[in-house]
Design a protein around this motif. Sequence first.
Motif, PDB file in Angstrom:
ATOM      1  N   ASP A  12       0.828  -1.207   0.000  1.00 52.78           N
ATOM      2  CA  ASP A  12       0.000   0.000   0.000  1.00 52.78           C
ATOM      3  C   ASP A  12       0.862   1.257   0.000  1.00 52.78           C
ATOM      4  OD1 ASP A  12      -2.434  -1.550   0.252  1.00 52.78           O
ATOM      5  OD2 ASP A  12      -1.749  -1.971   2.281  1.00 52.78           O
ATOM      6  N   GLY A  13       0.676   2.081  -1.015  1.00 54.72           N
ATOM      7  CA  GLY A  13       1.487   3.280  -1.154  1.00 54.72           C
ATOM      8  C   GLY A  13       2.735   3.052  -1.983  1.00 54.72           C
ATOM      9  N   THR A  14       3.037   1.793  -2.269  1.00 50.56           N
ATOM     10  CA  THR A  14       4.201   1.435  -3.069  1.00 50.56           C
ATOM     11  C   THR A  14       3.777   0.838  -4.404  1.00 50.56           C
ATOM     12  OG1 THR A  14       5.489   1.037  -1.059  1.00 50.56           O
ATOM     13  CG2 THR A  14       6.330   0.074  -3.097  1.00 50.56           C
ATOM     14  N   LEU A  15       2.829  -0.098  -4.359  1.00 51.85           N
ATOM     15  CA  LEU A  15       2.271  -0.676  -5.580  1.00 51.85           C
ATOM     16  C   LEU A  15       0.902  -0.082  -5.903  1.00 51.85           C
ATOM     17  CD1 LEU A  15       3.109  -4.477  -5.039  1.00 51.85           C
ATOM     18  CD2 LEU A  15       4.496  -2.713  -6.147  1.00 51.85           C
ATOM     19  N   ILE A  16       0.139   0.248  -4.868  1.00 52.40           N
ATOM     20  CA  ILE A  16      -1.208   0.787  -5.110  1.00 52.40           C
ATOM     21  C   ILE A  16      -1.359   2.148  -4.425  1.00 52.40           C
ATOM     22  CG2 ILE A  16      -2.194  -1.518  -5.326  1.00 52.40           C
ATOM     23  CD1 ILE A  16      -3.431  -1.171  -2.553  1.00 52.40           C
ATOM     24  N   ASP A  17      -2.275   2.926  -4.948  1.00 54.11           N
ATOM     25  CA  ASP A  17      -2.578   4.250  -4.399  1.00 54.11           C
ATOM     26  C   ASP A  17      -3.270   4.056  -3.050  1.00 54.11           C
ATOM     27  OD1 ASP A  17      -3.972   6.679  -3.750  1.00 54.11           O
ATOM     28  OD2 ASP A  17      -3.718   7.328  -5.830  1.00 54.11           O
ATOM     29  N   PHE A  18      -2.563   4.394  -1.978  1.00 58.82           N
ATOM     30  CA  PHE A  18      -3.069   4.103  -0.641  1.00 58.82           C
ATOM     31  C   PHE A  18      -4.359   4.831  -0.341  1.00 58.82           C
ATOM     32  CE2 PHE A  18      -3.458   4.341   3.903  1.00 58.82           C
ATOM     33  CZ  PHE A  18      -3.048   3.088   4.334  1.00 58.82           C
ATOM     34  N   ASN A  19      -4.375   6.146  -0.552  1.00 59.17           N
ATOM     35  CA  ASN A  19      -5.556   6.924  -0.195  1.00 59.17           C
ATOM     36  C   ASN A  19      -6.768   6.546  -1.038  1.00 59.17           C
ATOM     37  OD1 ASN A  19      -4.742   9.120   1.906  1.00 59.17           O
ATOM     38  ND2 ASN A  19      -3.055   9.077   0.440  1.00 59.17           N
ATOM     39  N   ALA A  20      -6.558   6.357  -2.328  1.00 59.65           N
ATOM     40  CA  ALA A  20      -7.668   6.021  -3.214  1.00 59.65           C
ATOM     41  C   ALA A  20      -8.220   4.628  -2.930  1.00 59.65           C
ATOM     42  CB  ALA A  20      -7.214   6.111  -4.674  1.00 59.65           C
ATOM     43  N   THR A  21      -7.368   3.716  -2.497  1.00 59.99           N
ATOM     44  CA  THR A  21      -7.772   2.337  -2.298  1.00 59.99           C
ATOM     45  C   THR A  21      -8.324   2.078  -0.906  1.00 59.99           C
ATOM     46  OG1 THR A  21      -6.110   1.570  -3.886  1.00 59.99           O
ATOM     47  CG2 THR A  21      -6.981  -0.064  -2.346  1.00 59.99           C
ATOM     48  N   TRP A  22      -7.727   2.691   0.124  1.00 58.65           N
ATOM     49  CA  TRP A  22      -7.984   2.266   1.480  1.00 58.65           C
ATOM     50  C   TRP A  22      -9.042   3.050   2.246  1.00 58.65           C
ATOM     51  CZ3 TRP A  22      -7.015  -1.585   4.829  1.00 58.65           C
ATOM     52  CH2 TRP A  22      -6.135  -2.586   4.401  1.00 58.65           C
ATOM     53  N   PHE A  23      -9.406   4.256   1.814  1.00 56.25           N
ATOM     54  CA  PHE A  23     -10.313   5.018   2.658  1.00 56.25           C
ATOM     55  C   PHE A  23     -11.652   4.313   2.862  1.00 56.25           C
ATOM     56  CE2 PHE A  23     -13.800   7.952   3.420  1.00 56.25           C
ATOM     57  CZ  PHE A  23     -13.388   8.472   4.645  1.00 56.25           C
ATOM     58  N   ALA A  24     -12.224   3.769   1.806  1.00 58.47           N
ATOM     59  CA  ALA A  24     -13.537   3.124   1.924  1.00 58.47           C
ATOM     60  C   ALA A  24     -13.485   1.968   2.927  1.00 58.47           C
ATOM     61  CB  ALA A  24     -14.019   2.632   0.572  1.00 58.47           C
ATOM     62  N   ALA A  25     -12.408   1.170   2.879  1.00 57.34           N
ATOM     63  CA  ALA A  25     -12.284   0.039   3.798  1.00 57.34           C
ATOM     64  C   ALA A  25     -12.089   0.529   5.230  1.00 57.34           C
ATOM     65  CB  ALA A  25     -11.124  -0.854   3.377  1.00 57.34           C
ATOM     66  N   ALA A  26     -11.234   1.530   5.419  1.00 61.58           N
ATOM     67  CA  ALA A  26     -11.005   2.066   6.762  1.00 61.58           C
ATOM     68  C   ALA A  26     -12.283   2.656   7.332  1.00 61.58           C
ATOM     69  CB  ALA A  26      -9.899   3.120   6.716  1.00 61.58           C
ATOM     70  N   ASP A  27     -13.035   3.351   6.500  1.00 59.06           N
ATOM     71  CA  ASP A  27     -14.287   3.947   6.950  1.00 59.06           C
ATOM     72  C   ASP A  27     -15.293   2.872   7.343  1.00 59.06           C
ATOM     73  OD1 ASP A  27     -15.906   6.376   7.292  1.00 59.06           O
ATOM     74  OD2 ASP A  27     -17.118   5.562   5.658  1.00 59.06           O
ATOM     75  N   ALA A  28     -15.363   1.800   6.565  1.00 60.15           N
ATOM     76  CA  ALA A  28     -16.286   0.707   6.887  1.00 60.15           C
ATOM     77  C   ALA A  28     -15.912   0.044   8.209  1.00 60.15           C
ATOM     78  CB  ALA A  28     -16.275  -0.320   5.758  1.00 60.15           C
ATOM     79  N   MET A  29     -14.621  -0.158   8.439  1.00 68.69           N
ATOM     80  CA  MET A  29     -14.191  -0.762   9.700  1.00 68.69           C
ATOM     81  C   MET A  29     -14.486   0.159  10.879  1.00 68.69           C
ATOM     82  SD  MET A  29     -10.681  -2.853   8.847  1.00 68.69           S
ATOM     83  CE  MET A  29      -9.799  -1.475   8.115  1.00 68.69           C
ATOM     84  N   ALA A  30     -14.265   1.450  10.694  1.00 69.65           N
ATOM     85  CA  ALA A  30     -14.541   2.402  11.764  1.00 69.65           C
ATOM     86  C   ALA A  30     -16.026   2.423  12.112  1.00 69.65           C
ATOM     87  CB  ALA A  30     -14.063   3.794  11.370  1.00 69.65           C
ATOM     88  N   LEU A  31     -16.872   2.321  11.112  1.00 68.64           N
ATOM     89  CA  LEU A  31     -18.312   2.292  11.362  1.00 68.64           C
ATOM     90  C   LEU A  31     -18.717   1.037  12.131  1.00 68.64           C
ATOM     91  CD1 LEU A  31     -19.748   3.737   8.039  1.00 68.64           C
ATOM     92  CD2 LEU A  31     -20.137   4.656  10.337  1.00 68.64           C
ATOM     93  N   VAL A  32     -18.084  -0.089  11.815  1.00 74.85           N
ATOM     94  CA  VAL A  32     -18.349  -1.311  12.574  1.00 74.85           C
ATOM     95  C   VAL A  32     -17.922  -1.123  14.023  1.00 74.85           C
ATOM     96  CG1 VAL A  32     -17.647  -3.721  12.892  1.00 74.85           C
ATOM     97  CG2 VAL A  32     -18.232  -2.878  10.611  1.00 74.85           C
ATOM     98  N   ALA A  33     -16.707  -0.567  14.204  1.00 72.05           N
ATOM     99  CA  ALA A  33     -16.190  -0.361  15.560  1.00 72.05           C
ATOM    100  C   ALA A  33     -17.043   0.624  16.351  1.00 72.05           C
ATOM    101  CB  ALA A  33     -14.750   0.138  15.488  1.00 72.05           C
ATOM    102  N   ALA A  34     -17.668   1.568  15.637  1.00 72.37           N
ATOM    103  CA  ALA A  34     -18.492   2.590  16.292  1.00 72.37           C
ATOM    104  C   ALA A  34     -19.964   2.210  16.352  1.00 72.37           C
ATOM    105  CB  ALA A  34     -18.336   3.914  15.551  1.00 72.37           C
ATOM    106  N   ALA A  35     -20.283   0.978  15.993  1.00 71.95           N
ATOM    107  CA  ALA A  35     -21.677   0.502  15.995  1.00 71.95           C
ATOM    108  C   ALA A  35     -22.574   1.410  15.162  1.00 71.95           C
ATOM    109  CB  ALA A  35     -22.205   0.382  17.421  1.00 71.95           C
TER     110      ALA A  35
END
Length: 238
Positions: A12-35
């Motif tokens: 991530d950030g070396t082969l793939i665009d980190f921000n473009a690829t990861w925000f949606a996944a990070a946001d989904a995990m945060a929503l799970v953690a925040a109920a």
Amino acid sequence: MTDIRGILFDKDGTLIDFNATWFAAADAMALVAAAGERALADELLDVAGYDFSIRRFRPDSVLAAGTNADLMALWYPRHAEAERRALLDEFDRMTASGGLAEPVALPGCQVALSALHSAGYRLGVATNDSTGGAERTLLSLGVAQMFEAAYGYDAVANPKPAPDTIHAFCDLTGLKPAQLAMVGDNRHDLEMARAGGAGLAVAVLSGTGTLESLAPLADVVLDSIVDLPAYLARESAA
């Protein structure tokens, strides 16, 4: 430079665009953690390393450089081990599907990897994502056939910045650590290179790391892996 014959890449950030690829996944995990509570999810993203003011991940933060297990420890510090294990399995499934099933390749990534593979370098991935997530990324990018191995945080006893992945790749390929280059966009990539005795520590500015944070640990700083084939060719000829 020593006789470099193998290259371990961060993902991530070396082969793939980190921000473009990861925000949606990070946001989904945060929503799970925040109920499902939006405001709390944003707080969790902030503490884990997402800067909403610039809409980017902070260098060397948990989201930028850590494992899902690190994220679990940050977001669920008082959960029992069995609860954490179940949640970690869920997070690993989430990061291996959804938006991450279609990662955004950095410009020129596939061409650079093809050039390095054709030149005879033995290629591997060292990531703090899961091994399954790394393998799916390589398949999605259409470059899996060029790689001999992909090591996630769950493939070794101790993930980056520990040197375990360097040792594992050397065991697989028969190469010595001094014959490996480690390429990454965060300090933990370069710290692993130093801890494992890699012959070359290459920093790239295509991810979340900055010149100021990476240069002190790197042998060379490149804009991206697009510059790597030419750099290695020059150094080998010198």
